[in-house]
Design a protein around this motif. Sequence first.
Motif, mmCIF file in Angstrom:
data_model
loop_
_atom_site.group_PDB
_atom_site.id
_atom_site.type_symbol
_atom_site.label_atom_id
_atom_site.label_comp_id
_atom_site.label_asym_id
_atom_site.label_seq_id
_atom_site.Cartn_x
_atom_site.Cartn_y
_atom_site.Cartn_z
ATOM 1 N N LEU A 181 2.356 6.940 -7.755
ATOM 2 C CA LEU A 181 2.180 5.491 -7.662
ATOM 3 C C LEU A 181 1.032 5.198 -6.699
ATOM 4 O O LEU A 181 0.923 5.853 -5.654
ATOM 5 C CB LEU A 181 3.453 4.815 -7.150
ATOM 6 C CG LEU A 181 4.651 4.759 -8.092
ATOM 7 C CD1 LEU A 181 5.908 4.370 -7.334
ATOM 8 C CD2 LEU A 181 4.387 3.767 -9.229
ATOM 9 N N PRO A 182 0.187 4.195 -7.000
ATOM 10 C CA PRO A 182 -0.940 3.874 -6.112
ATOM 11 C C PRO A 182 -0.481 3.012 -4.926
ATOM 12 O O PRO A 182 -0.853 1.838 -4.796
ATOM 13 C CB PRO A 182 -1.899 3.112 -7.038
ATOM 14 C CG PRO A 182 -0.995 2.426 -8.017
ATOM 15 C CD PRO A 182 0.153 3.382 -8.247
ATOM 16 N N LEU A 183 0.321 3.607 -4.055
ATOM 17 C CA LEU A 183 0.919 2.843 -2.959
ATOM 18 C C LEU A 183 -0.103 2.524 -1.876
ATOM 19 O O LEU A 183 -0.941 3.358 -1.520
ATOM 20 C CB LEU A 183 2.078 3.624 -2.345
ATOM 21 C CG LEU A 183 3.256 3.958 -3.262
ATOM 22 C CD1 LEU A 183 4.369 4.626 -2.461
ATOM 23 C CD2 LEU A 183 3.781 2.700 -3.966
ATOM 24 N N ILE A 184 0.013 1.326 -1.321
ATOM 25 C CA ILE A 184 -0.805 0.943 -0.174
ATOM 26 C C ILE A 184 0.058 0.986 1.086
ATOM 27 O O ILE A 184 1.285 0.976 1.020
ATOM 28 C CB ILE A 184 -1.432 -0.453 -0.337
ATOM 29 C CG1 ILE A 184 -0.339 -1.528 -0.527
ATOM 30 C CG2 ILE A 184 -2.416 -0.466 -1.486
ATOM 31 C CD1 ILE A 184 -0.880 -2.936 -0.459
ATOM 32 N N GLY A 185 -0.592 1.036 2.217
ATOM 33 C CA GLY A 185 0.087 1.091 3.498
ATOM 34 C C GLY A 185 -0.295 2.306 4.313
ATOM 35 O O GLY A 185 -0.626 2.187 5.500
#
Length: 265
Positions: free
Chosen positions: A217-221
């Motif tokens: 998943l292209p997770l941000i943070g």
Amino acid sequence: MTHPPGLAPFVYDLFVPEYRALRSGAWQVHHGQNLLTQGYWSPTMLVPRVTVLTRGDETWMSTTPIELESQETGVRLARGHVAVFGLGMGWSAVASALRPEVTAVTVVERDPEVIALHRELDLAAQLPPEARGKLRIVEGDAHAWRPDRPVDLLMPDIWLPLVSDGRVEEVRRMQENVRAAQVYFWGQELEIARHAALAGRALDADGIRATIADFALPLIGPELPDYAEKLRQAAGRHMRGRWLPGTVPPTLADGPPADAADRTN
């Protein structure tokens, strides 16, 4: 008012709207005062005024530190067209709309009673015109909704407990429909922590990166310089009894974790 020694009152830098006490079907908005509560990654604080959204006996959202902090990373990094799954109290939607980097916010909510509640609340009326015009609420199922234009950030928040099994798979199915450029989902840090621990990885930048790669998943943070520390803080406070089967929980130096971490606290 006078605060107990050593106990800081909760002060927040992001916009939090005013909520009128309202009822729509089984849903109700009401208020409380002087609540002692932990944050998502912050220590126990005194919250002078709290707004709560309930359905029957269940608390679905509130303006407590745990709720705001557990959504704020997505809000602070939001840009372009943001899709929010789950209307709740509407905080992440209106806070995202205020960001100049955000061009549109689409909220997908399946419960018509919640949508009716928000028609009465009219939180958009508290925003400047340029932010107000970005907001759109559509009735739909988060597991089936497909956008009519590209989505830059998907923020699903449809769960009652902060931790639930199968959440990564749920988000992955949502993302298959939405194909957002980036994703931030509620409880993301705790999901990363429990999957990293199951794989025997440290809760550091390398372990976080490797676990997110497993999620596909292209997770941000994680690009934020303090993300790993905040993740460890959140895990230390809210993961007792929530680790995946077969996990040896990591040693977290922030003291004893909290009891069950969900929206009923």
